[in-house]
Design a protein around this motif. Structure first.
Motif, PDB file in Angstrom:
ATOM      1  N   GLY A   1       1.021  -1.227   0.059  1.00 31.52           N
ATOM      2  CA  GLY A   1       0.038  -0.093  -0.091  1.00 31.52           C
ATOM      3  C   GLY A   1       0.818   1.338   0.220  1.00 31.52           C
ATOM      4  O   GLY A   1       0.273   2.451   0.183  1.00 31.52           O
ATOM      5  N   ILE A   2       1.996   1.215  -0.256  1.00 33.67           N
ATOM      6  CA  ILE A   2       3.154   2.361  -0.245  1.00 33.67           C
ATOM      7  C   ILE A   2       3.135   2.913  -1.577  1.00 33.67           C
ATOM      8  O   ILE A   2       3.367   2.205  -2.443  1.00 33.67           O
ATOM      9  N   LEU A   3       2.982   4.190  -1.421  1.00 37.48           N
ATOM     10  CA  LEU A   3       3.140   5.007  -2.787  1.00 37.48           C
ATOM     11  C   LEU A   3       4.457   5.205  -3.003  1.00 37.48           C
ATOM     12  O   LEU A   3       5.510   6.038  -2.153  1.00 37.48           O
ATOM     13  N   HIS A   4       5.090   5.053  -4.283  1.00 41.32           N
ATOM     14  CA  HIS A   4       6.469   5.403  -4.431  1.00 41.32           C
ATOM     15  C   HIS A   4       6.653   6.216  -5.657  1.00 41.32           C
ATOM     16  O   HIS A   4       5.783   6.160  -6.638  1.00 41.32           O
ATOM     17  N   LYS A   5       7.470   7.314  -5.452  1.00 42.53           N
ATOM     18  CA  LYS A   5       7.591   8.114  -6.502  1.00 42.53           C
ATOM     19  C   LYS A   5       8.982   8.317  -7.144  1.00 42.53           C
ATOM     20  O   LYS A   5      10.065   8.070  -6.474  1.00 42.53           O
ATOM     21  N   SER A   6       9.196   8.032  -8.430  1.00 38.17           N
ATOM     22  CA  SER A   6      10.417   7.960  -9.189  1.00 38.17           C
ATOM     23  C   SER A   6      11.101   9.261  -9.150  1.00 38.17           C
ATOM     24  O   SER A   6      10.339  10.426  -8.845  1.00 38.17           O
ATOM     25  N   ALA A   7      12.287   9.283  -9.492  1.00 39.22           N
ATOM     26  CA  ALA A   7      12.897  10.586  -9.418  1.00 39.22           C
ATOM     27  C   ALA A   7      13.906  10.555 -10.653  1.00 39.22           C
ATOM     28  O   ALA A   7      14.601   9.497 -11.156  1.00 39.22           O
ATOM     29  N   LEU A   8      13.939  11.726 -11.308  1.00 41.11           N
ATOM     30  CA  LEU A   8      14.930  12.002 -12.534  1.00 41.11           C
ATOM     31  C   LEU A   8      16.102  12.723 -12.211  1.00 41.11           C
ATOM     32  O   LEU A   8      16.197  13.828 -12.131  1.00 41.11           O
ATOM     33  N   LYS A   9      17.132  11.908 -11.593  1.00 42.69           N
ATOM     34  CA  LYS A   9      18.336  12.610 -11.110  1.00 42.69           C
ATOM     35  C   LYS A   9      19.678  11.846 -11.478  1.00 42.69           C
ATOM     36  O   LYS A   9      19.580  10.433 -11.517  1.00 42.69           O
ATOM     37  N   PRO A  10      20.509  12.458 -11.426  1.00 37.84           N
ATOM     38  CA  PRO A  10      22.110  11.596 -11.439  1.00 37.84           C
ATOM     39  C   PRO A  10      22.427  11.129 -10.227  1.00 37.84           C
ATOM     40  O   PRO A  10      21.941  11.586  -9.299  1.00 37.84           O
ATOM     41  N   LEU A  11      23.435  10.350 -10.562  1.00 44.63           N
ATOM     42  CA  LEU A  11      23.986   9.720  -9.447  1.00 44.63           C
ATOM     43  C   LEU A  11      25.217  10.293  -8.680  1.00 44.63           C
ATOM     44  O   LEU A  11      26.111  10.486  -9.755  1.00 44.63           O
ATOM     45  N   GLY A  12      25.441  10.416  -7.350  1.00 48.53           N
ATOM     46  CA  GLY A  12      26.881  10.795  -7.059  1.00 48.53           C
ATOM     47  C   GLY A  12      27.170  12.278  -6.969  1.00 48.53           C
ATOM     48  O   GLY A  12      27.426  12.893  -5.912  1.00 48.53           O
ATOM     49  N   GLU A  13      26.786  12.978  -8.039  1.00 47.33           N
ATOM     50  CA  GLU A  13      27.104  14.520  -8.123  1.00 47.33           C
ATOM     51  C   GLU A  13      26.120  15.162  -9.109  1.00 47.33           C
ATOM     52  O   GLU A  13      25.453  14.545  -9.853  1.00 47.33           O
ATOM     53  N   SER A  14      25.914  16.400  -8.905  1.00 50.51           N
ATOM     54  CA  SER A  14      25.129  17.211 -10.019  1.00 50.51           C
ATOM     55  C   SER A  14      25.531  16.996 -11.203  1.00 50.51           C
ATOM     56  O   SER A  14      26.804  16.823 -11.497  1.00 50.51           O
ATOM     57  N   PHE A  15      24.593  17.378 -12.077  1.00 49.12           N
ATOM     58  CA  PHE A  15      24.716  17.245 -13.436  1.00 49.12           C
ATOM     59  C   PHE A  15      24.180  18.550 -14.193  1.00 49.12           C
ATOM     60  O   PHE A  15      23.267  19.100 -14.023  1.00 49.12           O
ATOM     61  N   THR A  16      25.192  19.058 -15.142  1.00 49.84           N
ATOM     62  CA  THR A  16      24.815  20.239 -15.586  1.00 49.84           C
ATOM     63  C   THR A  16      24.892  20.101 -17.309  1.00 49.84           C
ATOM     64  O   THR A  16      26.293  19.705 -17.782  1.00 49.84           O
ATOM     65  N   ALA A  17      24.149  20.415 -18.141  1.00 47.63           N
ATOM     66  CA  ALA A  17      24.093  20.257 -19.444  1.00 47.63           C
ATOM     67  C   ALA A  17      22.998  21.330 -20.064  1.00 47.63           C
ATOM     68  O   ALA A  17      22.238  21.892 -19.489  1.00 47.63           O
ATOM     69  N   LYS A  18      23.162  21.383 -21.539  1.00 49.78           N
ATOM     70  CA  LYS A  18      22.381  22.357 -22.299  1.00 49.78           C
ATOM     71  C   LYS A  18      21.028  21.505 -22.091  1.00 49.78           C
ATOM     72  O   LYS A  18      20.608  20.300 -22.316  1.00 49.78           O
ATOM     73  N   SER A  19      19.830  22.417 -22.113  1.00 51.01           N
ATOM     74  CA  SER A  19      18.618  22.123 -22.108  1.00 51.01           C
ATOM     75  C   SER A  19      17.710  23.170 -23.140  1.00 51.01           C
ATOM     76  O   SER A  19      18.135  24.169 -23.208  1.00 51.01           O
ATOM     77  N   VAL A  20      16.610  22.826 -23.621  1.00 48.64           N
ATOM     78  CA  VAL A  20      15.913  23.513 -24.308  1.00 48.64           C
ATOM     79  C   VAL A  20      14.360  23.936 -23.972  1.00 48.64           C
ATOM     80  O   VAL A  20      13.782  22.878 -23.400  1.00 48.64           O
ATOM     81  N   ASP A  21      14.193  25.095 -24.123  1.00 49.33           N
ATOM     82  CA  ASP A  21      12.537  25.233 -24.203  1.00 49.33           C
ATOM     83  C   ASP A  21      12.009  25.509 -25.394  1.00 49.33           C
ATOM     84  O   ASP A  21      12.348  26.309 -26.170  1.00 49.33           O
ATOM     85  N   PHE A  22      11.396  24.367 -25.927  1.00 48.86           N
ATOM     86  CA  PHE A  22      11.143  24.046 -27.005  1.00 48.86           C
ATOM     87  C   PHE A  22       9.905  25.028 -27.741  1.00 48.86           C
ATOM     88  O   PHE A  22       9.698  25.461 -28.780  1.00 48.86           O
ATOM     89  N   MET A  23       9.186  25.634 -26.632  1.00 47.45           N
ATOM     90  CA  MET A  23       8.181  26.627 -27.090  1.00 47.45           C
ATOM     91  C   MET A  23       8.642  28.113 -27.316  1.00 47.45           C
ATOM     92  O   MET A  23       8.257  28.560 -28.320  1.00 47.45           O
ATOM     93  N   LYS A  24       9.777  28.303 -26.651  1.00 48.97           N
ATOM     94  CA  LYS A  24      10.187  29.701 -26.745  1.00 48.97           C
ATOM     95  C   LYS A  24      11.574  29.682 -27.573  1.00 48.97           C
ATOM     96  O   LYS A  24      12.143  30.487 -27.705  1.00 48.97           O
ATOM     97  N   GLU A  25      12.025  28.493 -27.698  1.00 48.40           N
ATOM     98  CA  GLU A  25      12.935  28.445 -28.795  1.00 48.40           C
ATOM     99  C   GLU A  25      14.379  29.043 -28.152  1.00 48.40           C
ATOM    100  O   GLU A  25      15.028  29.825 -28.646  1.00 48.40           O
ATOM    101  N   THR A  26      14.706  28.576 -26.793  1.00 44.92           N
ATOM    102  CA  THR A  26      15.739  29.144 -26.024  1.00 44.92           C
ATOM    103  C   THR A  26      16.635  27.753 -25.538  1.00 44.92           C
ATOM    104  O   THR A  26      15.991  27.017 -25.097  1.00 44.92           O
ATOM    105  N   VAL A  27      17.854  28.130 -25.520  1.00 46.73           N
ATOM    106  CA  VAL A  27      18.795  27.140 -24.655  1.00 46.73           C
ATOM    107  C   VAL A  27      19.551  27.605 -23.665  1.00 46.73           C
ATOM    108  O   VAL A  27      20.027  28.912 -23.771  1.00 46.73           O
TER     109      VAL A  27
END
Length: 393
Positions: free
Chosen positions: A152-178
């Motif tokens: 009966g336990i609710l589990h929530k997934s996480a979208l995260k790197p392991l060990g250390e923070s991660f920085t990379a390019k990402s896009v807002d595809f509606m505003k067309e900005t990187v």
């Protein structure tokens, strides 16, 4: 019935509205494409767990309109009200059921929690009543949460790197900005919860429960969908919390395969191509990678959408004479075109060049945005978006 005007409402790459007519048109387009291909001697009776969008929907279409299989589909959809549209999957399921009925093909869709024991019992009853046994089970769930039926336990997934923070390019595809985006590393419990939600535990419960109920054909095939991807997305995907869940899914496939082989069945993980899905659009970095990938693959004439991918899965992998082609880890690979050396070399070169200023030049951001809008029924040819629509059936 009351009708309302519906337009896309998008916040942080999430679309909050759906156009029923556009969704129906996209389902019909996939069905017509499939009907115009050669038939595949595939399944007779199929269960699709996670049937309403993306690869799950395409799997159901391939089973029915390429192989003539009756299908039972499960997904958990938001139903519409008189003033607010339902989820895209709600309208996709409704149109699939209409098209299957018109073609004289059995179709039954369950709107409910596929993780629950109650839905499993309902499915078993439907299989016994309508099929006797099923010979194909597609597992294509993409939920961020799962309630363990045993605890009966609710589990929530996480979208995260392991060990250390991660920085990379990402896009807002509606505003067309990187811009650069930093994601903090997983905390205690994140991996375990993500594996609970996105690993193979629920898939294994499904197969074991159906087997114990006597509704699996001896030659049953079951396939769960996964993704590997390139080095540029590895930290947030394959080497992150999701990657641990995918490793568990693949280990589950080997375990199930060994069990099903005893009677002539098989279990596989199919590693599919990166495409615009409601799930992938939420993942930072991945959207930008996909928009570059689309540019490269379209230029080479090897781009495929969900329907083309799944048709090829059926036609060239699952239902071939002899053994199903797999890689050294026992996985089906229909990401083979994406991962070609020449494709990845060009993607890597363009990744180094991409910025807000070069976005239109080095990516197919327009194609990405169109695919995203079409997932929600917008920007579909032939639809009059100026007229009001009835949201409820």
């Amino acid at each position: 019935m009351a009708s309302v005007h519906v337009k896309p409402m998008i916040i942080n790459n999430v679309c909050l509205t759906t156009h029923p007519d556009g969704c129906a048109a996209m389902v019909k387009e996939q069905i017509e494409w499939t009907k115009n291909r050669k038939k595949v001697e595939g399944p007779k009776n199929a269960l699709v767990i996670g049937c309403s969008t993306g690869y799950g929907l395409s799997s159901r279409i391939a089973a029915s309109f390429s192989s003539g299989a009756g299908t039972i589909g499960i997904s958990f959809e938001k139903e519409p009200t008189a003033k607010k549209p339902g989820s895209p999957g709600y309208y996709n399921n409704a149109e699939f059921d209409r098209q299957a009925k018109a073609a004289g093909i059995f179709s039954h869709t369950i709107n409910g929690d596929a993780y629950s024991n109650e839905i499993r019992e309902e499915v078993i009853g439907l299989i016994k009543e309508n099929f006797g046994k099923v010979d194909l089970i597609i597992y294509s769930l993409a939920s961020p949460v799962r309630t363990d039926p045993a605890t009966g336990i609710l589990h929530k997934s996480a979208l995260k790197p392991l060990g250390e923070s991660f920085t990379a390019k990402s896009v807002d595809f509606m505003k067309e900005t990187v811009r650069d985006l930093t994601i903090e590393p997983a905390q205690e419990g994140d991996v375990e919860n993500t594996v609970k939600v996105m690993g193979g535990e629920d898939w294994e419960i499904w197969i074991n429960t159906l087997g114990e109920a006597g509704v699996l054909a001896d030659d049953v095939k079951t396939v769960a969908y996964s993704y590997i991807g390139p080095e540029v997305t590895a930290s947030i995907y394959r080497n992150g919390t999701i990657g641990k869940a995918k490793e568990h899914l693949e280990a589950t496939a080997l375990k199930l395969d060994e069990k099903l082989k005893a009677k002539g069945g098989r279990a596989f993980v199919s590693v599919n191509k990166a495409l615009v899905t409601r799930a992938s659009a939420y993942i930072p970095v991945v959207s930008l990678y996909i928009s570059i990938l689309f540019k490269v693959m379209k230029a080479k004439g090897i781009h495929e959408g969900c329907m083309e991918q799944i048709y090829r899965l059926f036609d060239e992998r699952l239902y071939v004479e002899g053994e199903t082609p797999v890689d050294s880890e026992g996985r089906i690979r229909i990401d083979d075109l994406e991962m070609r050396d020449d494709v990845q070399a060009e993607v890597s070169e363009l990744w180094d060049k991409v910025s807000t200023e070069t976005l239109a030049e080095v990516t197919d951001i327009i194609g990405y945005r169109k695919d995203f809008l079409q997932l929600h029924g917008f920007d579909v040819e032939g639809i009059d978006y100026g007229k009001d629509v009835v949201l409820e059936d």
